[in-house]
Design a protein around this motif. Structure first.
Motif, short mmCIF file in Angstrom:
data_model
loop_
_atom_site.label_atom_id
_atom_site.label_comp_id
_atom_site.label_asym_id
_atom_site.label_seq_id
_atom_site.Cartn_x
_atom_site.Cartn_y
_atom_site.Cartn_z
N HIS A 99 0.83 -1.19 0.00
CA HIS A 99 0.00 0.00 0.00
C HIS A 99 0.88 1.26 0.00
CE1 HIS A 99 -3.63 2.07 2.08
NE2 HIS A 99 -3.57 2.31 0.81
N GLY A 100 1.90 1.23 0.85
CA GLY A 100 2.83 2.35 0.94
C GLY A 100 3.58 2.57 -0.36
N LEU A 103 0.96 4.13 -2.93
CA LEU A 103 0.44 5.48 -2.68
C LEU A 103 1.53 6.55 -2.62
CD1 LEU A 103 -2.26 4.07 -2.18
CD2 LEU A 103 -2.60 5.54 -0.23
N SER A 104 2.74 6.17 -2.18
CA SER A 104 3.75 7.19 -1.91
C SER A 104 4.24 7.91 -3.17
CB SER A 104 4.95 6.56 -1.19
OG SER A 104 5.55 5.59 -2.02
N GLY A 106 2.49 8.89 -5.89
CA GLY A 106 1.56 9.85 -6.52
C GLY A 106 1.07 9.37 -7.87
N PRO A 108 -1.04 7.29 -10.61
CA PRO A 108 -2.35 6.62 -10.56
C PRO A 108 -2.23 5.10 -10.66
CG PRO A 108 -2.08 7.83 -12.63
CD PRO A 108 -0.92 8.19 -11.77
N LYS A 111 -1.22 3.91 -7.29
CA LYS A 111 -2.35 4.09 -6.37
C LYS A 111 -3.36 2.96 -6.53
CE LYS A 111 -5.75 6.98 -7.15
NZ LYS A 111 -6.54 8.19 -7.33
N PHE A 112 -3.69 2.62 -7.78
CA PHE A 112 -4.68 1.54 -7.96
C PHE A 112 -4.11 0.19 -7.53
CE2 PHE A 112 -6.84 4.70 -10.66
CZ PHE A 112 -8.06 4.68 -10.00
N VAL A 115 -4.63 0.28 -3.82
CA VAL A 115 -6.04 0.09 -3.46
C VAL A 115 -6.44 -1.38 -3.66
CG1 VAL A 115 -8.43 0.70 -4.06
CG2 VAL A 115 -6.72 2.48 -3.88
N VAL A 118 -5.36 -3.46 -0.84
CA VAL A 118 -6.24 -3.38 0.33
C VAL A 118 -7.48 -4.26 0.13
CG1 VAL A 118 -7.66 -1.86 1.74
CG2 VAL A 118 -5.45 -1.10 0.97
#
Lengths: 281, 217
Positions: A99-100, A103-104, A106, A108, A111-112, A115, A118
């Protein structure tokens, strides 16, 4: 101690290289050489290293170190015969590391990937059902006690095969190119790993190598028991080849299907452990 | 006491309430500490998003007041998580767990995005409802055994009701684990990775702790 870490990371990367080779041969391709993942790790170690302008720099770098740290700790937990609860906690916390990573940066794509990591957390629940079943039989979660129990009663693989299958599926969910590898699927470029380059990517390779070694070694110790180290390595390689077969013949599931199937497995395992709890004296 | 997480490394007494740390809970505590430290020292990323229907993209910025508030909530979340990791008292554990739920909503509450705020609202409702089994489980255990001390319950001699343990685990799962985490996954679309990651970490850690408690007592 450092020699254990280096060996585990290198052997884990070799197993991942073998994984790619077996998948390629089943799919009638020549495939890369088995040491390709080690070459990747070495190559990235010497490539130019940078941090994207949009990234949260401290987290972007820190999460690589955390990833290496937790899997190094997991290796020593297994080698020292400590509580498998620590080992599985680390397995679950790997999700936070993914996850880190995602997301870290930036990005997309990252990020997906994060996500998806998770939402695929359902894959961890069978792990705790596995732990509960093992505890019902052995009365301890210390790996050395579990190995001692198997010395007297025989391998847990034969005593509780559904529990071994559940852990096998948990390991499968962490294998690249597998049916549950939605966090790094190709529509997301490389998923949560997309924006980590240079030495940071080499760090991810080390994490993957350690993770593969630790999970397979733990499987052997928990379900087969005490075997000579060389025999453990042979068995680990055999298990990995079976995983590669599954990955080669199974398409990657959509995120929704992946979570649904993992949820169904969890339900079945809960029912099995409930049955064991009911019938055990 | 069953040897679940290894031998006790350290015990901190507050009168008759104590915190204890085994290799297992120490590992969890240290991870909460590391990620809280990362939340303190990291600046949020400039999240890039795609404008659908074309090839344009835009960067989401996190303003300074928003960053300060979210960092404060992330630190509070980290402290609550660390408290839950070492707690030797069931009631304190449930309090810390519900504080984690509140701070998780707080971490994304300052984000001015309808989608994220809707997800936070839905998660908040689930987390609030989950406090009923959480405290209900602790109350049931207290009513049947007369104590909430985890070491005392683990020492044996008490018939801890299975329903109490199950409610406790259900309550923690409701704070953000599968299968109640659908809304929470949507919250992670918010920018500010160092803070958002605390939402994910705290839920995992309190779940890992409650598994140890449920097996131990």
């Amino acid at each position: 101690m450092i020699e254990y870490l280096v060996f585990a990371a290198a052997f884990g990367l070799l197993l991942l290289g073998l994984h790619r080779k077996v998948i390629a041969r089943i799919q009638m391709r020549p495939g890369p050489p088995v040491w390709q993942e080690i070459l990747h790790a070495l190559k990235f170690s010497f490539k130019s290293t940078w941090v994207p302008k949009t990234a949260s720099a401290t987290l972007y770098i820190g999460v690589v170190l955390v990833g290496i740290g937790i899997w190094s700790a997991a290796l020593f937990v297994v080698l020292a015969g400590e509580s498998i609860l620590i080992l599985f906690a680390i397995y679950m916390l790997h999700k936070v590391v993914e996850h880190g990573f995602g997301l870290s940066s930036g990005s997309p794509y990252g990020k997906f990937g994060g996500v998806r990591s998770v939402i695929s957390a359902a894959s961890e629940i069978p792990l705790f059902v596995t732990i509960s079943a093992i505890y019902l039989f052995t009365g301890s979660l210390l790996l050395r006690d579990i190995i001692a129990y198997q010395g007297v009663h025989g391998p847990l693989l034969l005593i509780v095969p559904p529990v071994a299958i559940a852990m096998y599926i948990v390991i499968l969910s962490k294998m690249p190119y597998g049916p549950f590898s939605i966090v790094e699927s190709k529509e997301l470029v490389s998923g949560y790993k997309t924006e980590h380059f240079g030495v940071w990517r080499a760090g991810i390779s080390v994490i993957d190598g350690l993770k593969t070694f630790v999970l397979l070694y733990a499987f052997v110790a928990i379900f087969i028991g005490a075997v000579p180290f060389w025999a453990a390595l042979v068995i680990m390689t055999g298990i990995l080849v079976t995983l590669s077969f599954v990955c080669a013949v199974t398409p990657m599931l959509s995120p929704f299907d992946s979570v649904t199937i993992q949820g169904l497995i969890t339900g079945l395992m809960l029912a099995y452990v409930g049955y064991l709890w009911w019938v055990m004296p | 006491m069953p040897d679940i997480g290894g031998i006790d490394l350290f015990v901190l007494e507050f009168g008759d309430i104590l915190h204890y740390y085994t290799p297992y809970t120490t590992t969890l505590f240290l991870l909460a500490l590391i990620f809280t430290a990362l939340a303190i020292v990291s600046r949020p990323e400039g999240q890039i998003d795609i404008a659908f229907g074309g090839d344009a993209y835009y960067a989401k910025e996190t303003t300074l007041p928003e960053m300060r508030f979210r960092r404060f909530m992330a630190i509070a979340c980290g402290l609550a998580t660390m408290g839950a990791m070492g707690s030797g008292d069931l009631f304190n554990f449930t309090l810390f767990a519900s504080l984690v739920g509140i701070t998780n909503v707080g971490i994304v509450a300052a984000v001015k995005n309808r989608h994220v705020l809707n997800a936070a609202y839905e998660y908040g409702i689930v987390a609030m409802v989950a406090t009923l089994p959480l405290f209900g489980g602790a109350a049931l255990i207290l009513a049947t055994t007369g104590t909430l001390s985890i070491p005392a319950l683990a020492a044996g001699g008490f018939a801890v009701p299975f329903v109490g343990k199950a409610l406790l685990v259900l309550g923690v799962i409701g704070e953000g684990m599968a299968p109640f985490y659908a809304a929470k996954a949507e919250m992670f679309r918010a920018p500010g990775a160092p803070y958002v990651i605390m939402c994910s970490l705290s839920s995992l850690l309190i779940f890992l702790r409650v598994v140890e408690i449920a097996i131990t007592i």
